[in-house]
Design a protein around this motif. Structure first.
Motif, PDB file in Angstrom:
ATOM      1  N   GLY A   1      -3.153 101.136  81.255  1.00 41.81           N
ATOM      2  CA  GLY A   1      -3.191 100.938  82.733  1.00 41.81           C
ATOM      3  C   GLY A   1      -2.492  99.570  83.450  1.00 41.81           C
ATOM      4  O   GLY A   1      -2.817  99.397  84.431  1.00 41.81           O
ATOM      5  N   SER A   2      -1.596  99.085  82.746  1.00 39.30           N
ATOM      6  CA  SER A   2      -0.835  97.829  83.375  1.00 39.30           C
ATOM      7  C   SER A   2       0.429  98.200  83.346  1.00 39.30           C
ATOM      8  O   SER A   2       1.158  97.754  84.322  1.00 39.30           O
ATOM      9  CB  SER A   2      -0.823  96.803  82.368  1.00 39.30           C
ATOM     10  OG  SER A   2      -2.021  96.288  81.914  1.00 39.30           O
ATOM     11  N   TYR A   3       1.318  99.174  82.766  1.00 37.94           N
ATOM     12  CA  TYR A   3       2.580  99.539  83.068  1.00 37.94           C
ATOM     13  C   TYR A   3       2.586 101.209  83.400  1.00 37.94           C
ATOM     14  O   TYR A   3       2.023 101.881  82.671  1.00 37.94           O
ATOM     15  CB  TYR A   3       3.481  99.281  81.855  1.00 37.94           C
ATOM     16  CG  TYR A   3       3.452  97.836  81.525  1.00 37.94           C
ATOM     17  CD1 TYR A   3       4.360  96.915  82.133  1.00 37.94           C
ATOM     18  CD2 TYR A   3       2.577  97.326  80.470  1.00 37.94           C
ATOM     19  CE1 TYR A   3       4.222  95.591  81.780  1.00 37.94           C
ATOM     20  CE2 TYR A   3       2.542  95.870  80.274  1.00 37.94           C
ATOM     21  CZ  TYR A   3       3.475  95.177  80.777  1.00 37.94           C
ATOM     22  OH  TYR A   3       3.598  93.827  80.544  1.00 37.94           O
ATOM     23  N   ASP A   4       3.468 101.320  84.388  1.00 37.72           N
ATOM     24  CA  ASP A   4       3.699 102.899  84.909  1.00 37.72           C
ATOM     25  C   ASP A   4       5.231 102.921  83.984  1.00 37.72           C
ATOM     26  O   ASP A   4       6.335 102.464  84.590  1.00 37.72           O
ATOM     27  CB  ASP A   4       4.056 102.939  86.444  1.00 37.72           C
ATOM     28  CG  ASP A   4       2.550 103.037  87.063  1.00 37.72           C
ATOM     29  OD1 ASP A   4       1.756 103.444  86.501  1.00 37.72           O
ATOM     30  OD2 ASP A   4       2.580 102.193  88.356  1.00 37.72           O
TER      31      ASP A   4
ATOM     32  N   TYR B   1       0.754  95.433  88.843  1.00 40.74           N
ATOM     33  CA  TYR B   1       0.230  94.650  89.698  1.00 40.74           C
ATOM     34  C   TYR B   1       1.659  93.841  90.192  1.00 40.74           C
ATOM     35  O   TYR B   1       1.720  93.552  91.486  1.00 40.74           O
ATOM     36  CB  TYR B   1      -0.677  93.603  89.032  1.00 40.74           C
ATOM     37  CG  TYR B   1      -1.713  94.333  88.534  1.00 40.74           C
ATOM     38  CD1 TYR B   1      -2.665  95.035  89.456  1.00 40.74           C
ATOM     39  CD2 TYR B   1      -2.195  94.680  87.192  1.00 40.74           C
ATOM     40  CE1 TYR B   1      -3.794  95.773  88.961  1.00 40.74           C
ATOM     41  CE2 TYR B   1      -3.354  95.014  86.790  1.00 40.74           C
ATOM     42  CZ  TYR B   1      -4.168  95.790  87.738  1.00 40.74           C
ATOM     43  OH  TYR B   1      -5.096  96.297  87.265  1.00 40.74           O
ATOM     44  N   SER B   2       2.365  93.438  89.312  1.00 35.32           N
ATOM     45  CA  SER B   2       3.477  92.481  89.916  1.00 35.32           C
ATOM     46  C   SER B   2       4.639  93.251  90.274  1.00 35.32           C
ATOM     47  O   SER B   2       5.373  92.555  91.091  1.00 35.32           O
ATOM     48  CB  SER B   2       4.002  91.551  88.608  1.00 35.32           C
ATOM     49  OG  SER B   2       4.570  92.167  87.736  1.00 35.32           O
ATOM     50  N   GLY B   3       4.939  94.558  89.856  1.00 35.41           N
ATOM     51  CA  GLY B   3       6.042  95.271  90.177  1.00 35.41           C
ATOM     52  C   GLY B   3       7.071  94.713  89.398  1.00 35.41           C
ATOM     53  O   GLY B   3       8.219  95.468  89.337  1.00 35.41           O
TER      54      GLY B   3
END
Length: 206
Positions: free
Chosen positions: A12-15, A35-37
């Motif tokens: 759930g943290s990286y696309d 979150y950070s892009g």
């Protein structure tokens, strides 16, 4: 740590986005932190396809990358382990690898640029050897260009290993076209002293 993998995401943290590299048991994908892009490179390793030797190389790769912290070595941010996959979250260069970078320059690199990059590669290799880590797959494709920063970084420690000074290594590994003569002959070799032919490739292409 073991984390749940969602479709198109890691924990759930990286696309996960497009594939930017492929190997025998792994692919490297572009990814973005939700979150950070921040863009990162993610090496996705299929553990179900690994034999015992390949698993040993995998543990060596992770261990060596955690140990080697240098401005000219690609940084390993995070390791995410799942039952079937291992994800290595790494910093992403903006200029591709050195082979493609040089190939884009029809007349080769300017001497000052080639000298600067060459010096950085040597610094990275020397630092690894000071920590008794040998890369064993040095080639143009394993040098990443960070064009905006004007630096290069060594990557892909899949064949790396720790060595004991004075003791020779036995494993014949790496990329055939870049291997030192003693490795091609199947001889034991002094790891830091085995010269990769990629050094000559840089000279020819530049």
């Amino acid at each position: 740590m073991s984390l749940k993998r969602y479709e198109g995401k890691i924990a759930g943290s990286y696309d996960l986005e497009e594939t930017i590299g492929k190997g025998h048991f792994a692919v490297v994908k572009l990814a973005r932190h939700v979150y950070s892009g921040e863009k990162v490179a993610v090496k996705v390793i299929d553990k179900t396809k690994l034999d015992d030797v390949s698993k040993a190389h995998l543990f060596q790769e992770v261990g060596c990358m955690k140990l080697v912290q240098h401005p000219n070595v690609v940084r390993l941010y995070e390791v995410i382990d799942t039952p079937s996959k291992l994800y290595l979250i790494m910093e992403l260069g903006d200029g591709g690898d050195m082979y493609d970078f040089i190939s884009r320059h029809d007349h080769g690199l300017e001497e000052e640029t080639a000298r600067r990059y060459f010096r950085q590669i040597v610094h990275a290799i020397n630092y690894c050897h000071q920590l008794h880590v040998v890369h064993r797959d040095l080639k143009l494709e394993n040098v990443v260009i960070f064009e905006k920063l004007g630096i290069v970084k060594l990557t892909d420690f899949g064949f790396s290993n720790k060595f004991i000074p004075g003791r020779k290594l036995e494993t014949s590994c790496g990329s055939l076209a870049y291997s030192a003569p003693e490795i091609l002959l199947g001889d034991s070799y002094d790891a830091p002293a085995a010269p990769p032919t990629f050094i000559h490739s840089i000279k020819v292409l530049t």
